[in-house]
Scaffold this motif. Sequence first.
Motif, short mmCIF file in Angstrom:
data_model
loop_
_atom_site.label_atom_id
_atom_site.label_comp_id
_atom_site.label_asym_id
_atom_site.label_seq_id
_atom_site.Cartn_x
_atom_site.Cartn_y
_atom_site.Cartn_z
N THR A 69 0.38 -1.37 0.04
CA THR A 69 -0.30 -0.11 0.22
C THR A 69 0.72 0.67 -0.33
OG1 THR A 69 0.04 -0.46 2.88
CG2 THR A 69 -2.58 -1.17 1.35
N ASP A 70 1.58 0.84 0.38
CA ASP A 70 3.16 2.08 0.54
C ASP A 70 3.15 3.18 -1.18
OD1 ASP A 70 3.22 2.20 2.83
OD2 ASP A 70 4.79 1.21 3.43
N ARG A 124 -2.77 0.82 5.34
CA ARG A 124 -1.88 -0.18 5.55
C ARG A 124 -2.29 -1.26 7.08
NH1 ARG A 124 2.05 3.43 6.76
NH2 ARG A 124 2.17 4.58 5.60
#
Length: 343
Positions: free
Chosen positions: A15-16, A31
């Motif tokens: 998700t980063d 996250r």
Amino acid sequence: MEKWKKEYVKSIRDTDNLPDYFSELNFREIRQVAEKYPFFANRYYVELASKHPEIKSVIIPDKRELEDEKGLEDPLGEERDSPVPGIVHRYPDRVLFLVHNVCPIHCRYCTRKRILGKKVNFGRHTWDKCIEYIKNHKEIFDVLISGGDPLLLNNSDLKYLIENLKKIKHVGLIRIGTRVPSAFPIRIDNDLITLLSNFLPIYINIHFVHPAEITREVENACLSLSGAGIILGAQIVLLKGINDDPGILKVLLKKLLNIGVKPYAIFHPDNTKGTSHFRLDIEKGISIIHSLRGYISGMAIPHYMVDLYPGGGKVEICYNYIKSRKGDTYGIENYKGELFEYR
Ligand code: SF4
């Protein structure tokens, strides 16, 4: 390596990487949710969702997933009806054959959320036992290959599966349930089309939820499949906040017919843990489908289905047009709400 595989390995798991596409999201929350229910999407769909906020919630984790106290891990009781791993045998002449748990995207409302992203031991050793089961049960006519997404198997594995099923004399219908043509159309290449067209008749049910998913690439993928003689249907999930609106559904259903895909079923969302925020009342679902009838082609109207827990199976839910009966005379309402006597 085939083009689609090169693209698939570039899919986003972390998700980063999402801020490149969606700067407005709360990444700390996302996250947290993704730790329990993993995020996964290929870049084609992430880019599409970044341009169409209407479908963002199809793939973006939502903190309400962790707050859901009503949902069930296995809302269809599939594990109870599984005589061998990979087979769900619920109806007399039909089986669901789950071939793996790999998908082009992780739909946040997925019924099989419990296995998405988890290591599951699928492969020829499990498939052979499933094929053996189907062979030994002469009552099985209809095999629905699903998962995960069967069209993300290697061509050689897909051929192995279909070829072995086609050899079983009592199997008269092979269907593939897939999200690939609508969410990862690059996979529908000439090699796959040639492979599938060697096994006609073959039916493919494609999962769609919103008209924004019908892009030029998706149109080409569907027209190529139908052009090769493969029979296409659509399976839609009715989702609060995404498509629970007659206007949106009308556009979707008409566009599907335009690209050669017959709307087959629209599913009420299952009571899956982590998905309650997508659920709506059945009455609302009935009224949405009712509002379409008469106003768009009957060809465009799918069956509205509810899948009963635990293991009760699918039931079609319909608006009741019969308002009264006296002897052999019925009072029947038409699509405009006008009442007629029918003898
Ligand atoms: S593609 Fe199908 S199986 Fe995969 S996550 Fe979406 S709904 Fe679930």
